[in-house]
Design a protein around this motif. Structure first.
Motif, PDB file in Angstrom:
ATOM      1  N   GLU A 190       0.818  -1.213   0.000  1.00 56.24           N
ATOM      2  CA  GLU A 190       0.000   0.000   0.000  1.00 56.24           C
ATOM      3  C   GLU A 190       0.854   1.266   0.000  1.00 56.24           C
ATOM      4  O   GLU A 190       0.509   2.265  -0.632  1.00 56.24           O
ATOM      5  CB  GLU A 190      -0.913   0.003   1.235  1.00 56.24           C
ATOM      6  N   GLU A 191       1.990   1.215   0.683  1.00 49.27           N
ATOM      7  CA  GLU A 191       2.830   2.413   0.818  1.00 49.27           C
ATOM      8  C   GLU A 191       3.798   2.594  -0.350  1.00 49.27           C
ATOM      9  O   GLU A 191       4.374   3.670  -0.510  1.00 49.27           O
ATOM     10  CB  GLU A 191       3.637   2.346   2.113  1.00 49.27           C
ATOM     11  N   GLY A 192       4.018   1.543  -1.151  1.00 47.45           N
ATOM     12  CA  GLY A 192       4.972   1.633  -2.254  1.00 47.45           C
ATOM     13  C   GLY A 192       5.548   0.264  -2.570  1.00 47.45           C
ATOM     14  O   GLY A 192       4.809  -0.687  -2.815  1.00 47.45           O
ATOM     15  N   TYR A 193       6.863   0.141  -2.538  1.00 45.60           N
ATOM     16  CA  TYR A 193       7.554  -1.129  -2.758  1.00 45.60           C
ATOM     17  C   TYR A 193       8.448  -1.438  -1.569  1.00 45.60           C
ATOM     18  O   TYR A 193       9.100  -0.548  -1.013  1.00 45.60           O
ATOM     19  CB  TYR A 193       8.449  -1.080  -4.008  1.00 45.60           C
ATOM     20  N   MET A 194       8.474  -2.703  -1.187  1.00 45.05           N
ATOM     21  CA  MET A 194       9.485  -3.191  -0.254  1.00 45.05           C
ATOM     22  C   MET A 194      10.463  -4.020  -1.099  1.00 45.05           C
ATOM     23  O   MET A 194      10.062  -4.984  -1.747  1.00 45.05           O
ATOM     24  CB  MET A 194       8.868  -4.041   0.851  1.00 45.05           C
ATOM     25  N   VAL A 195      11.702  -3.606  -1.086  1.00 48.02           N
ATOM     26  CA  VAL A 195      12.691  -4.238  -1.950  1.00 48.02           C
ATOM     27  C   VAL A 195      13.784  -4.875  -1.099  1.00 48.02           C
ATOM     28  O   VAL A 195      14.431  -4.191  -0.298  1.00 48.02           O
ATOM     29  CB  VAL A 195      13.335  -3.216  -2.916  1.00 48.02           C
ATOM     30  N   GLN A 196      13.959  -6.165  -1.268  1.00 48.41           N
ATOM     31  CA  GLN A 196      15.038  -6.868  -0.572  1.00 48.41           C
ATOM     32  C   GLN A 196      16.272  -6.845  -1.472  1.00 48.41           C
ATOM     33  O   GLN A 196      16.250  -7.350  -2.587  1.00 48.41           O
ATOM     34  CB  GLN A 196      14.641  -8.302  -0.247  1.00 48.41           C
ATOM     35  N   ILE A 197      17.326  -6.239  -0.972  1.00 47.53           N
ATOM     36  CA  ILE A 197      18.534  -6.003  -1.767  1.00 47.53           C
ATOM     37  C   ILE A 197      19.718  -6.681  -1.103  1.00 47.53           C
ATOM     38  O   ILE A 197      19.921  -6.539   0.109  1.00 47.53           O
ATOM     39  CB  ILE A 197      18.806  -4.495  -1.912  1.00 47.53           C
ATOM     40  N   TYR A 198      20.492  -7.395  -1.906  1.00 44.37           N
ATOM     41  CA  TYR A 198      21.708  -8.003  -1.380  1.00 44.37           C
ATOM     42  C   TYR A 198      22.809  -6.964  -1.400  1.00 44.37           C
ATOM     43  O   TYR A 198      23.236  -6.511  -2.465  1.00 44.37           O
ATOM     44  CB  TYR A 198      22.123  -9.223  -2.194  1.00 44.37           C
ATOM     45  N   ARG A 199      23.269  -6.562  -0.223  1.00 43.85           N
ATOM     46  CA  ARG A 199      24.296  -5.533  -0.097  1.00 43.85           C
ATOM     47  C   ARG A 199      25.666  -6.206  -0.156  1.00 43.85           C
ATOM     48  O   ARG A 199      26.043  -6.966   0.747  1.00 43.85           O
ATOM     49  CB  ARG A 199      24.125  -4.777   1.224  1.00 43.85           C
ATOM     50  N   VAL A 200      26.396  -5.908  -1.228  1.00 36.46           N
ATOM     51  CA  VAL A 200      27.602  -6.674  -1.519  1.00 36.46           C
ATOM     52  C   VAL A 200      28.704  -6.460  -0.480  1.00 36.46           C
ATOM     53  O   VAL A 200      29.468  -7.383  -0.189  1.00 36.46           O
ATOM     54  CB  VAL A 200      28.128  -6.338  -2.927  1.00 36.46           C
ATOM     55  N   LYS A 201      28.807  -5.263   0.070  1.00 37.20           N
ATOM     56  CA  LYS A 201      29.871  -5.015   1.048  1.00 37.20           C
ATOM     57  C   LYS A 201      29.537  -5.655   2.395  1.00 37.20           C
ATOM     58  O   LYS A 201      30.411  -6.169   3.091  1.00 37.20           O
ATOM     59  CB  LYS A 201      30.084  -3.508   1.227  1.00 37.20           C
TER      60      LYS A 201
END
Length: 345
Positions: A190-201
């Motif tokens: 409802e609020e937008g997108y929830m994005v799961q991101i693999y943080r390389v560092k």
């Protein structure tokens, strides 16, 4: 046989190597770009030693001083200039870690680092390339708007580039993190997108909430939704979110070199290709300086700091460690005009 005799009869330390499986497992702990750079640095060092009939491993302090000095005065074929100080610092890391991987004593690098420090100082005094650290320009909101105005967002490639700009900015991604996203990974709510991101560092996934923007033209949620919808119409419902698109609007057109297919078969953009998009748009907008994919990440941190966002919230959104020194620099810098001490004198 005495202990000394047993040691002398054993293979020299430089010949002891990890198994291919162990080497691959160890290499997997580094970013692809770092692995490539380390491999090239090591091969160049060993080749230089072979040309001089010098044993490369274990490397002595004097050998490293000689090698680094050689690189400060020898032009590279590609640039016509000697190696930059940052490249020399990286190659010392490549050689040091090679010793660790071969179970050799850590080489003494103090002398070589002193050479690098003097080299960097002289480059700065002479105002030559390499004397000043090259940083990507921060893509602040006014710059983003100008780059977005250049795009034809009725085309598939325009939709892709707009989504890259806005999502990369809102989630403060590195280029490799951005192009690593797949179509189904931004989860709409409802609020937008929830994005799961693999943080390389950090080597872990983080959840970045990407809300609707007030202005539809600069809204990351609408831009990503438009891209996903256009990809679906083109027959793409899974796979990478950001792909190669030619001027005819074809997704993942074949890339050939010497008659052989190259590139990701799925069409996924490389981190360099994503950075090239930012560079191209910045140049078209008339911006000077160095513009790369990191411009989005730096722009997010700078704008958030100026907007008064708490540092810990900025870190969680962009995948920085809570005690990140690189993020702290953005907060310490402040606004060079608003926070200028001269104004109060």
């Amino acid at each position: 046989m005495t202990d000394i005799e047993r040691y002398n009869a054993a293979p020299p330390p430089a010949q002891r190597q990890l198994s291919p499986e162990a080497q691959a497992a160890l290499a997997a702990g580094r970013a692809d770009s770092t692995r490539r750079a380390y491999r090239e640095d090591r091969e160049a060092f060993i080749k230089w030693c072979a040309q001089r009939d010098v044993q490369p491993l274990p490397a002595t302090q004097d050998l490293l001083i000689e090698y680094v000095t050689h690189l400060t005065i020898t032009p590279r074929p590609r640039t016509g200039r000697p190696s930059a100080p940052s490249s020399l610092e990286r190659l010392l890391s490549a050689i040091t870690t090679m010793h660790a991987e071969l179970d050799l004593p850590k080489p003494e690098t103090k002398g070589a680092r002193t050479v690098i420090a003097g080299y960097k100082h002289q480059l700065a005094v002479d105002k030559k390339p390499g004397g000043r650290q090259r940083q990507a320009k921060a893509a602040l909101p006014p710059a983003l708007r100008k780059m977005l105005d250049i795009l034809d967002r009725d085309t598939l490639i325009g939709k892709r580039d707009a989504a890259m700009l806005l999502l990369g900015y809102a989630a403060a991604t590195r280029s490799s993190e951005l192009v690593g996203l797949d179509i189904g990974e931004p989860v709409e709510c409802e609020e937008g997108y929830m994005v799961q991101i693999y943080r390389v560092k950090m080597k872990k996934f983080t959840d970045s909430a990407v809300p609707y923007g007030k202005n539809p033209a600069t809204c990351p949620v609408r831009a990503v939704r438009a891209l996903i919808g256009a990809m679906r119409e083109a027959g793409r419902t899974e796979g990478p979110l950001f792909v190669r698109i030619d001027r005819h609007g074809r997704i993942a057109p074949p890339m050939m070199r010497h008659g052989k297919a190259i590139g990701d078969p799925s069409g996924r953009l490389t981190p360099d290709a994503a950075s090239d998009v930012i560079e191209r748009l910045a140049e078209a907008a008339g911006f000077e300086g160095r513009w790369r994919g990191h411009s989005l990440r730096r722009g997010f941190a700078t704008a958030a700091q100026r907007g008064g966002a708490p540092m810990v919230r900025v870190a969680r959104q962009g995948g920085w460690a809570d005690n990140s020194t690189s993020l702290a620099r953005y907060f310490d810098e402040g606004d060079p005009w608003e926070d200028n001490p001269v104004m109060g004198l």
